[in-house]
Structure formats: C-alpha cells, structure tokens
Enzyme design. Structure first.
Site, mmCIF file in Angstrom:
data_model
loop_
_atom_site.group_PDB
_atom_site.id
_atom_site.type_symbol
_atom_site.label_atom_id
_atom_site.label_comp_id
_atom_site.label_asym_id
_atom_site.label_seq_id
_atom_site.Cartn_x
_atom_site.Cartn_y
_atom_site.Cartn_z
ATOM 1 N N ALA B 12 91.122 24.920 106.681
ATOM 2 C CA ALA B 12 89.674 24.986 106.463
ATOM 3 C C ALA B 12 89.209 26.252 105.743
ATOM 4 C CB ALA B 12 88.954 24.857 107.811
ATOM 5 N N ARG B 23 84.385 26.399 92.009
ATOM 6 C CA ARG B 23 83.063 25.870 91.629
ATOM 7 C C ARG B 23 82.161 26.981 91.089
ATOM 8 N NH1 ARG B 23 83.218 22.251 95.981
ATOM 9 N NH2 ARG B 23 82.604 23.907 97.422
ATOM 10 N N SER B 44 93.757 21.285 104.904
ATOM 11 C CA SER B 44 92.358 20.936 105.208
ATOM 12 C C SER B 44 92.228 19.825 106.241
ATOM 13 C CB SER B 44 91.639 20.498 103.928
ATOM 14 O OG SER B 44 91.685 21.539 102.977
ATOM 15 N N CYS B 48 90.387 20.252 115.473
ATOM 16 C CA CYS B 48 89.492 19.833 116.566
ATOM 17 C C CYS B 48 89.641 18.351 116.860
ATOM 18 C CB CYS B 48 88.030 20.082 116.215
ATOM 19 S SG CYS B 48 87.763 21.426 115.076
ATOM 20 N N ASP B 287 90.214 31.513 111.359
ATOM 21 C CA ASP B 287 90.705 31.894 112.680
ATOM 22 C C ASP B 287 91.451 33.223 112.697
ATOM 23 O OD1 ASP B 287 89.662 29.478 113.373
ATOM 24 O OD2 ASP B 287 91.552 28.566 114.029
ATOM 25 N N ASN B 309 84.792 27.127 108.026
ATOM 26 C CA ASN B 309 84.215 26.481 106.845
ATOM 27 C C ASN B 309 83.104 27.324 106.223
ATOM 28 O OD1 ASN B 309 85.082 23.554 106.073
ATOM 29 N ND2 ASN B 309 85.353 23.708 108.287
ATOM 30 N N TYR B 430 58.976 15.301 120.775
ATOM 31 C CA TYR B 430 58.850 14.546 122.020
ATOM 32 C C TYR B 430 58.456 13.096 121.761
ATOM 33 C CZ TYR B 430 56.376 12.352 125.850
ATOM 34 O OH TYR B 430 55.934 11.430 126.758
ATOM 35 N N TRP B 438 57.946 18.100 128.297
ATOM 36 C CA TRP B 438 58.538 19.422 128.099
ATOM 37 C C TRP B 438 60.036 19.166 127.980
ATOM 38 C CZ3 TRP B 438 55.864 24.216 128.223
ATOM 39 C CH2 TRP B 438 54.544 24.175 128.695
ATOM 40 N N ARG B 446 60.619 28.154 130.397
ATOM 41 C CA ARG B 446 59.363 28.401 131.110
ATOM 42 C C ARG B 446 59.644 29.029 132.470
ATOM 43 N NH1 ARG B 446 56.349 22.913 132.225
ATOM 44 N NH2 ARG B 446 57.274 23.257 134.269
#
Lengths: 452, 452
Positions: B12, B23, B44, B48, B287, B309, B430, B438, B446
């Site tokens: 990666a 590029r 690549s 995970c 890493d 990445n 919401y 909430w 809160r």
C-alpha cells in the site's frame, strides 16, 4: 414566591425547555412554577415518526410519545391540553388562553414566557385546498386521519411535494396497498438534493410502484358533492384522489408572536439570540424560530426535531439560571426511500450557483464496504467546495444500506470549516466490513481537492 | 535523463507513493524512472482482508489484490518481485538487492528512494516461538499457510493476543469449524478499549464458542517430534494447538534503514516530516514509519492500511514535484466480532489516567435507531474529556449493526479539537431509521459536558 414560567406549545421544543429549566433551577436551589398549554392532545411526540406509524412499522401513536401529559405533570409541570393561547401581551406579561374542553377563557400571568408554537403545513393557494381528505402531517391527529383512510380498500392517494415527508408518506401508503401518485414542481424529487442525485430517488420511487409526476404545479383540488377531495388538478394532468397528503413544507406558527410585536425574520420565524432569548422575559425554540446557518451565514427556517430538542435544552439551561448557547446548524438531513438512503448537508451545487459562489462540484461512485467484502453496496457522494480556498461547502450522499449516516462526517467538516484537502486526510475508521480503505467521503474530498 | 526512483516494498504505502509520484510528475511534464522491489509475491494487497479470506467471506487471495505486478508494470513501474533489499547506502545512493528467483545480486542506484518495508509480526520471546505451525498474519502467504490447516478436521487453534487481528482470526477460524482458544495478557480482550467495554467483547466471543483466556502470558510454545507446535503454555494453563496465530502486534521492518543510519523513533519506526521525507532524497510511508498523533501530541507507531495509503499519496505528490502534507492521526480504529461492532478513537480512560490528565469519563447506553423504530439495536458510547477545558480526549463505541462507524464523528471532533459541549450541539443527521433525535454520540457528549 416561585417565578412563573408559561410555555405555549407542549412538544419537543417547549417541553425540553421546560424540563431543562426545572432541572437547572433545582440544581441552583431555585423554584420555578411551570405551566404548559397546548391546543392539541399530545405532548412531546415524534412527528418524524408519523410516516412509520402509517406504514405499520410502529404499532401505535402512543409509541411515538416520548413523554405523556401525566409524565410531565409527575415532573412538576402543570400541563393543560386542548388549551389554546389566543392573545399575548408581553408588556403586561400575560397570555389569554381558551380551554376548549371546559369552554373557559382565562388570562395567565408569567414572569418568563416560552413560545414553542411550532409550525403549520403550508396549503397551496389554489381552489379546494381546505377540502376534507387533504392532510398535512404535523400532529398525531393528522396521522390518525390518514390511517382511517387505509381501512377502505382500493384508495388512491396523491402526495403533493416530494420532500422528506412527501417521500416517507408515499412509501408508507404504497406499502399499505394504496395507489400512490407523487406530484412535485421540481425536475426531480427531493429538491434539497441536486437533480443529478434526485434521479436516483426518482428511480427508487418508481421501483416501489409510486407514480412520480415532476415539473407539475397544483392548480386546484377537485371536490365531490360531499365536499371531500376527489382529484388533484395540475398543469401536467389531473390525478384522482381519495386522500391527499401535503408535503409542501411548513411555516412557523407565529401569528400570536407577530400580533404581540415580537421580532420575526422573513420566513415568519421568531428571531432569537444564541441563548434562545427573543426579548427580555420571552424565549423561543423549535419549529417557530429561525436558526443561524453557519454555512450560508444567514438565518433560515429549518423545522427539525433535532434542532428543537437542542434549542429547547439551551433555552431551559439559560432560563433556569445556567449558561448555554445554540451555535447554529449546517443544514444536515437524511431519510430513506425503500432501500435507498439519501442525505445532505451544507450547500448543493444549485445553492452554490444561486449564491454566486466560485466553486467546484464532484461526484464519485464507491462502495459502503471494501469492494471484496460481502454486502458491499453502491454509494454516490457529491461534494461542493469553494474555489480557490477549498473550503467544503456541502455534500450529498445517495446509496444503499450504510450510506447516509456518513453525511455526519461532512457535517462535522462543515462545522469546523475544513477544506476538502483536510477532509481527505482526516483519520476515519477503516476495516473491510465498514468501508473502503479511503472512505467514500474521502474519495470525493480528494477528487474535489484535485480539481481545485 | 529521467530521475530514477527506487521503491523498497510494493504494498500500500510504496505503490500508492509510486503511482502518485508518476501522476504528479507527468502532470508537470517530468519523467520518472520507477523501479519497485519486493521480497514477497504480491503487490498492493489488503492485509486487513486476510481474516475474511480465511473465514470464507472472500473467495481468494486474488480478490484482496488491488493491483497486480502486471497492472503496475502497465502503469510504467518496473516491479521486481521476490527481490530483497539487503543493503542501503544513502550517501552513495544505491541499494543492493537479491533476486531470490534468479539467484542474482545487484546494486541499484537511485536519485530518490522510497522505503516502504512495512512491519513484521512480533514473536513472543519464549522457547519455541519459531516453531512450524505458528503464523503471523501479515502477508497473503501467511493467510495461505493458515488456510491449509483448515483442510484437516478437528484442528485446534490458539490465538495469542486479543487485538484486532486476533479477534478477526479467532472468529474466522471458529466459523470454519476449528476449536479456538484466545489467550491475552490483559484483564479483558481488546486492550485498545477500556476493560469495562472489553467485557462486552469477551461475552460476544464466548457466545461464538471461542474459549477466552485473559490475564495469561505465554511462557513457551511446546513442540512435537516433527518440530511443529503442539501446545501453547501460559502462566494460566497449557492449551493444545495444531495451529497458532500471533495477534501480538507488529514492529516496523526497519533493519535496513537502521543499518544505513536513518533516523528512527523509539518504536523503531522511521521518522519523517509531514511531507513523508526522511532525509534529502529518502522518503517513507506506511507501517515502517512513526506517525504524529494529534491527540497525544507525540509520535506513535500505528500500522494501518488507511494511514499507509494516505501517507503514500502525500509522499508521491511531494516526490513528484507537488505539495502535500500528512497532518497526523487521532487513533481511530474499528472492527467487529460476530454481530458486535467496536470502535475507538483518541484516548481511553486508561490512557488519560496513564498520561496524568485531569479528565471525566462517561458511558451511556442508547439505540442505533429511534427506540420505536424496527431494528433499533443497543449501542454503548464511552467518552473521555479533559477537565476543566471540556476538550474531547477520546471515545469508544460498542454495539450492534450501525454502531461503530459513528466513531468517525468523534474522530472529526478530535481532529478539530472540539469540546464535548460543542460536539453535543453539532448538526448530525437525524431520522428515525438512522438515529435517536440526539445521536448516541451526542448523548454521551452532553453527559460528559454536564459532568464537567
């Protein structure tokens, strides 16, 4: 003697304010005498839940009530239902109320007034708009009225307006077996999204069997001999209707405040400071106020329960002797149509054009999970950024399960005025069951940053 | 003549750097000659994703490969596999490599060097740790080795370490029919969460049929006559094992860099500036580097694909002649165990205590949707805030479907150094199918603000 607090309107804004005022005052050793009047039958209910009650997802109106009048009374609030405030004198400090149940009129004096009168559905200004069978979806009573229609087979429903409530009600009624037509003035449904994303909403509605009529304005509601609606006439055709649902928006219910000479904005909503104070001794929160939009840098009327609850809490804290401020909004909202989720925050591309802002807009397609992970679903993210600063102006998301709540990341970025370049580099959570390695929101932000 | 860029490590960090450098340089009309060497067989790929391949959710190793050597070559990168970098001279500007396939050794000169050597699993420093049948989960070859064990019936697996990889591998193997024991030193699994949330993870693991042994340190790996592992001995008992998976973390693979005298941090990771430059002409990402933690205000080693990445892209932009910076991390991570999602960002309560920070910690229980909406699932949010400033220090979330990705809101709040009071008032999306009025994150914020 305890200070008298009078609350007009016993829904989210008013009652969260009253409860928080009591809590705050109590903590400071102060006593408040709180009376709340409401012309309706229900307190503290979720109007946003009405479509799901109609759909049958929620068993009863009672399930939508967060706190009943009895529960409020047990908390020390003198709640008086079916009691309408008809006159207000802020100089003398009283409100005249009519108890429609008892047929009694009286003047209630106050030391502090909370105006939480909410909003009322806008009825199109065309013939027949007040006919029987035409409903706004604002109160639980409205919901009950629509539900009674579902008992009759083969009913035809027309929904006017393809916004949040319009879409949710259309889906609810089609799921209950009605024939449903949605009529909207815009080129695509959901005009809080740009039309290029609205097309996906349009397609999802049609997949559900909803008849969608766009670019059509209502010209009249036709009625039968009994005075009930029979059809909705538009400039694009006439659609038979046994029941009509209005999804044409709401306006602040501020006639009383206006008559009392309180300050209103262009939308008709009350203007408050960031403590939710209107003038000395008068406070307001919820669907009857204008709210500061941090992105537009202007006042707007955005009637949403989430704002009403937060404003109510801020109001109550300040009234009760504490200190809090409502810092404004960024324009976040979401809903779903069948299995299509949709969300927006900030400005659309159309908004940016209308505001004359130099901007870039990009749209990306990605997946809700790593492409190789089971259940990865399509997601479209559109992002608008200011040029040349790169400041994020807004975002829109349309996609399947797991898409729409990602809008919160964009809302947080708007809140803190991040650039799209910064947003692309923030530390969002990644694991294959939850996201691609660059979250779709970050792919869009990266592309916008590249375009700048 | 084109500038020669040499990349050590074709996963990666290295390959996103190389691609972005090409590029960027191309857009500026510059030519780069890019060679990438890697001692393994794959470029690549998503490390995970390995547990999901083991679990059978992903059909093959190939599905985890974002870009093959051939695809990179088609993009103009001279990729040389099974080729190990064995010596580095940054003064002279060459790397000595061994092509293990051809048995050839050569010196490759460079103008710009990208070190992307990743990390290697930590093996416990106990007898038998190098025995056959003990695997880290770092490369696709590791995954293939574990998979071969699944072909034999009635295999017993022991996972050492109950972190992200440990949990994911334990679930994968138990789903494939193995008898799985997880051994961890901590009082509860998942020590990147506080133990009070770790108990929920513990319970979820047991519900899946995983045997969880906590507060146990490995003392030896017992081996049979063939030299293969037969059991894991700990100070809390001995557990028979046909296969052992190490989830004991990784360390930066920086032996080459160390020998070359490049600057390393205490973790052994390379130190870079925010352009990912190590020293003039030498760059690093992924890493093998230390990363700036914006909350801890310190360097940390956090080996995650999402950082690799982003760092690779930043590196490539700068090497290619553009301008970009990697702004650091806040410590966001998530995973799931069966149907329990878990996530964290920033500091735990334990971290705050260890750092001697005056703080408040609160935990709330809520639901992922409005309580009345079908499919509302439990969610627990724990939040830590600094006292008296109220600045958010960290958050942890454990809950069912729809819980964990909410950590991103907390990550964004940490990013912008919001207080919990501000977070409680932000404009999150919401609607009943997506949230309580909430959001659970705001309920926690809160409550933390109230406690301050």
């Amino acid at each position: 003697m305890a200070e008298r607090v009078l609350v007009i309107g016993a829904d989210a804004g008013g009652m969260s304010a009253a409860s928080q005022a009591l809590r705050t005052a109590k903590a400071a050793g102060r006593d408040l005498d709180v009376i709340a009047v409401d012309r309706g039958h229900w307190t503290s209910y979720s109007a946003c839940g009405i479509p799901y009650w109609i759909a049958g997802d929620v068993a009863s109106a009672a399930a939508l009530v967060a706190r009943t009048p009895e529960q409020h009374r047990a908390n020390g609030i003198d709640v008086r239902m079916v009691t309408e405030a008809v006159e207000l004198d802020t100089d003398a400090g009283w409100v005249e109320v009519v108890d429609h149940a008892a047929g009694r009129r009286e003047r209630l004096g106050y030391d502090q007034l909370i105006i939480a009168t909410g909003a009322t559905p806008v009825r199109p200004d065309v013939p027949g708009a007040d006919a029987a069978g035409i409903y706004g979806v604002q109160t639980l009573d409205d919901g009950g009225a629509v539900l009674r229609h579902l008992a009759t087979p083969r009913q035809r429903a027309v929904v006017v307006g393809a916004g949040y409530i319009g879409l949710e009600m259309a889906e609810a009624m089609v799921r209950r077996g009605l024939t449903v037509t949605v009529v909207d003035r815009g080129p695509e449904p959901m005009n809080t999204l740009d039309p290029d994303l609205g097309t996906q909403v349009h397609a999802a509605m049609e997949r559900m069997g909803i008849d969608v009529v766009t670019s059509a304005s209502v010209t009249a509601f036709e009625t039968g001999p009994d005075g009930a609606v029979t059809a909705v006439a538009t400039d694009a055709g006439t659609y038979p209707a046994d029941v009509v649902v209005l999804g044409t928006g709401v306006r602040p219910a501020t006639d009383l405040a206006r008559a009392a000479g309180l300050p209103l904005g262009p939308s008709g909503g009350l203007r408050t400071d960031d403590t939710q104070r209107v003038v000395d001794g008068v406070w307001s929160a919820g669907d009857c106020v204008e709210t500061w939009d941090r992105v537009r840098r202007d006042w707007v009327h955005v009637p949403l329960g989430t704002h009403a609850n937060k404003q109510g809490r801020v109001l109550g804290t300040n009234l009760g002797g504490g200190s809090a401020r409502f810092p404004g909004i960024v324009g976040t909202a979401l809903t779903k149509v069948c299995n299509l989720e949709l969300a927006r925050t900030g400005l659309t591309e159309g908004d940016a054009v209308a505001a004359g802002l130099d901007h870039v807009a990009v749209t990306i397609e990605s997946t809700t999970r790593s492409g190789y992970y089971p259940g990865a679903e399509p997601i479209t993210v559109k992002m608008v950024a200011q040029r040349p600063s790169g400041r994020l102006l807004g975002a829109q998301i349309v996609g399947r399960d797991g898409s729409a709540k990602r809008i919160d990341v964009c809302a947080m970025a708007l809140w803190s005025e991040l650039t799209v370049g910064e947003l692309a580099m923030t530390d969002l959570a990644y694991a294959p069951p939850f996201s691609s390695v660059w979250d779709p929101v970050q792919i869009a932000a990266r592309k916008a940053a590249d375009r700048l």
